[in-house]
Scaffold this active site. Structure first.
Site, PDB file in Angstrom:
ATOM      1  N   ARG A 176       0.846  -1.174   0.053  1.00  0.00           N
ATOM      2  CA  ARG A 176       0.070  -0.013   0.023  1.00  0.00           C
ATOM      3  C   ARG A 176       0.882   1.264   0.178  1.00  0.00           C
ATOM      4  O   ARG A 176       1.811   1.204   0.724  1.00  0.00           O
ATOM      5  CB  ARG A 176      -0.956   0.221   1.316  1.00  0.00           C
ATOM      6  CG  ARG A 176      -2.020  -1.078   1.368  1.00  0.00           C
ATOM      7  CD  ARG A 176      -2.585  -1.078   2.621  1.00  0.00           C
ATOM      8  NE  ARG A 176      -3.500  -2.524   2.642  1.00  0.00           N
ATOM      9  CZ  ARG A 176      -4.433  -2.561   3.540  1.00  0.00           C
ATOM     10  NH1 ARG A 176      -4.592  -1.683   4.530  1.00  0.00           N
ATOM     11  NH2 ARG A 176      -5.204  -3.769   3.518  1.00  0.00           N
ATOM     12  N   ARG A 208       2.294   0.707  10.342  1.00  0.00           N
ATOM     13  CA  ARG A 208       1.852   1.343   8.849  1.00  0.00           C
ATOM     14  C   ARG A 208       3.175   1.428   7.899  1.00  0.00           C
ATOM     15  O   ARG A 208       3.535   2.482   7.874  1.00  0.00           O
ATOM     16  CB  ARG A 208       1.142   2.902   8.913  1.00  0.00           C
ATOM     17  CG  ARG A 208       0.279   3.274   7.844  1.00  0.00           C
ATOM     18  CD  ARG A 208      -0.312   4.482   8.097  1.00  0.00           C
ATOM     19  NE  ARG A 208      -1.231   4.781   9.343  1.00  0.00           N
ATOM     20  CZ  ARG A 208      -2.549   4.387   8.982  1.00  0.00           C
ATOM     21  NH1 ARG A 208      -3.106   4.045   7.719  1.00  0.00           N
ATOM     22  NH2 ARG A 208      -3.409   4.342   9.901  1.00  0.00           N
ATOM     23  N   GLU A 260      -5.776  -0.172  16.076  1.00  0.00           N
ATOM     24  CA  GLU A 260      -6.390  -1.134  15.276  1.00  0.00           C
ATOM     25  C   GLU A 260      -5.321  -2.334  14.856  1.00  0.00           C
ATOM     26  O   GLU A 260      -4.429  -1.872  14.579  1.00  0.00           O
ATOM     27  CB  GLU A 260      -7.069  -0.337  13.954  1.00  0.00           C
ATOM     28  CG  GLU A 260      -7.409  -1.242  12.913  1.00  0.00           C
ATOM     29  CD  GLU A 260      -7.611  -0.780  11.477  1.00  0.00           C
ATOM     30  OE1 GLU A 260      -7.559  -1.507  10.365  1.00  0.00           O
ATOM     31  OE2 GLU A 260      -7.582   0.331  11.419  1.00  0.00           O
ATOM     32  N   SER A 279      -9.836  -5.205  10.868  1.00  0.00           N
ATOM     33  CA  SER A 279     -11.352  -4.652  10.642  1.00  0.00           C
ATOM     34  C   SER A 279     -11.876  -6.015   9.850  1.00  0.00           C
ATOM     35  O   SER A 279     -11.498  -6.692   9.086  1.00  0.00           O
ATOM     36  CB  SER A 279     -11.053  -3.579   9.413  1.00  0.00           C
ATOM     37  OG  SER A 279     -10.674  -2.406  10.097  1.00  0.00           O
ATOM     38  N   ARG A 293       1.699  -5.841  13.269  1.00  0.00           N
ATOM     39  CA  ARG A 293       0.805  -5.491  14.416  1.00  0.00           C
ATOM     40  C   ARG A 293       0.820  -6.238  15.546  1.00  0.00           C
ATOM     41  O   ARG A 293       0.952  -5.829  16.482  1.00  0.00           O
ATOM     42  CB  ARG A 293      -0.282  -4.753  13.930  1.00  0.00           C
ATOM     43  CG  ARG A 293      -0.204  -3.467  12.984  1.00  0.00           C
ATOM     44  CD  ARG A 293      -1.608  -2.780  12.966  1.00  0.00           C
ATOM     45  NE  ARG A 293      -1.469  -1.457  12.112  1.00  0.00           N
ATOM     46  CZ  ARG A 293      -2.050  -0.556  12.134  1.00  0.00           C
ATOM     47  NH1 ARG A 293      -3.173  -0.514  12.745  1.00  0.00           N
ATOM     48  NH2 ARG A 293      -1.906   0.572  11.365  1.00  0.00           N
TER      49      ARG A 293
END
Length: 436
Positions: free
Chosen positions: A270, A285, A357, A360, A398
């Protein structure tokens, strides 16, 4: 992708629901585009019928002309009319293509209709907490974050990662790399062995059509990495959700084979366009990271129940690891483009003294299935709609950060969750980077 007719039937209700997620639906514009398409199709149908009649008249005149020379002028005129009709049909078909393309372009950028179960709002501050599981660890010292811990032990090296690739890349070494592999293997074993998912190893490069079908394009073009040029260009997957969902594009699935549950451990790529300044420290991230993804495909009416099932599977990862976390329901305006309802799982990070987070889990309803052409058929031939759901189960980086931070000791060592030891081959990473 939406069905234009359904949006128009919903009318103001569609406007209301989309406004909750910050999208203003132009009903008049949508109706005009739909009418243009319908009118163009009607014109083609009429011209084709007229052309068929003209062809019959040409045939009749040609047959009569075989026995009478007086018919020749009329036959020439009829042939010219038939030729003109074919040209008008070609032009009308081009108008149909143009009208359909314009309507499709509009529908492709309209996000999914949010569920009324999603709270109002457009930011993480508007999310509703559902539950908390586990107590954040209480330390008798000031806990360090995963960056400080990992670099001190020598198992994470962000400096060399930056030398190789620039900012927002990570490099794991020795026990760090082994820990990443152990986490992923444990998650896959849990999902395939206990939760009944079928594991896949999909391509990491996919076509633009695949990206469009799963809702990544055209909305998220700037967030993707693309290879090649022109029609030969392929996209690096941002998540295994893309290939796993697209496995059944343009297929009709037997209803009795639903639900289907798929999982995969893949790298994810990403560009993180527009996110600079958010969670930039460490491995939270990155431009490249790995993740175990969960995808479920079910009958449309079963998606709310399936979302709860999948959420439980993602939570099980953290429960088995003994990590403290909480579950929140995202606000309508803060959900992803494809989702109609999303739960986020946030893990406790002592180094930041907050929840972050880690997963999701989203119910996409029939949104992706419509875009990808995925349908179902029962034993009696009845057609049905299917829904798609996806969730992280879980991201490796994470998860590693949370383990390092929640399981640290004052001496700089980290004791792994017991379930990971068989996969890692060690139980502790000592402050000097050795293991035992």
């Amino acid at each position: 992708m939406h069905d234009a007719r359904l949006l128009l039937e919903l009318g103001d209700e569609a406007v209301r629901r989309l406004r909750r997620r910050g999208y203003e639906l132009d009903l008049a514009g949508l109706e005009a585009m739909s009418s243009r398409r319908a009118s163009a199709i009607g014109t083609v149908d009429e011209l084709r019928a007229e052309s068929k009649r003209a062809a019959a008249e040409v045939g009749k005149a040609a047959k009569a002309g075989a026995s009478s020379a007086d018919v020749a002028p009329d036959l020439t005129a009829l042939k010219e009319r038939a030729r003109e009709l074919k040209e008008r049909i070609r032009e009308a078909e081009e108008e149909v293509e143009a009208a359909e393309a314009a309507l499709r372009d509009l529908l492709l950028v309209i996000p999914n209709l949010p569920s009324d179960d999603a709270p109002d709002g457009d930011s993480e501050d508007d999310a509703v907490e559902v539950r908390r599981v586990g107590e954040p660890p209480a330390f008798g010292f000031t806990p360090r974050d995963h960056v400080e811990l990992g670099e001190a032990m020598g198992i994470l090296d962000f400096g060399r990662a930056a030398k190789l690739s620039g900012a927002r890349f990570s490099l794991a070494r020795g026990p760090g790399a082994a820990l990443e592999r152990a986490i992923a293997t444990f998650f896959l074993a849990l999902h395939t062995g206990r939760h009944g998912y079928t594991e896949f190893s999909p391509p990491y490069l996919v076509s633009g059509q695949t990206m469009t079908g799963t809702g990544q394009l055209p909305k998220f073009e700037e967030d993707l990495f693309r290879t090649g040029t022109g029609d030969r260009g392929l996209y690096l997957i941002p998540t295994a959700e893309v290939p796993l969902t697209a496995l059944h594009a343009d297929e009709i699935l037997p209803a009795e084979t639903l639900p289907r549950a798929y999982t995969s451990w893949t790298p994810c790529f990403r560009s993180e366009a527009g996110s600079y300044g958010r969670d930039t420290r460490g491995i939270l991230r990155l431009h490249q990271f790995s993740k175990v993804e969960l995808v479920r495909i079910c009958a449309a009416e079963e998606s709310p129940r399936e979302l709860e099932v999948m959420l439980g599977h993602a939570e099980a990862c953290l429960q088995e690891l003994g990590l403290a976390y909480r579950v929140i329901r995202l606000a309508a305006g803060d959900m992803g483009f494809n989702a109609q309802l999303t739960y986020d799982i946030e893990v406790w990070l002592p180094g930041q003294d907050t929840y972050r987070e880690i997963s999701s889990c989203s119910d996409c309803g029939t949104f992706q299935a419509r875009r990808s052409g995925i349908r179902s058929k029962d034993a009696h031939g009845g057609r049905g709609q299917v829904a798609t759901l996806n969730g992280s189960g879980l991201p490796i980086g994470r998860s590693m950060a949370a383990i390092l931070e929640q399981c640290q000791s004052e001496d700089g060592s980290v004791t792994l969750p017991e379930v990971l030891a068989p996969y890692a081959g060690f139980r502790r990473i000592l402050a000097d980077g050795t293991t035992e």
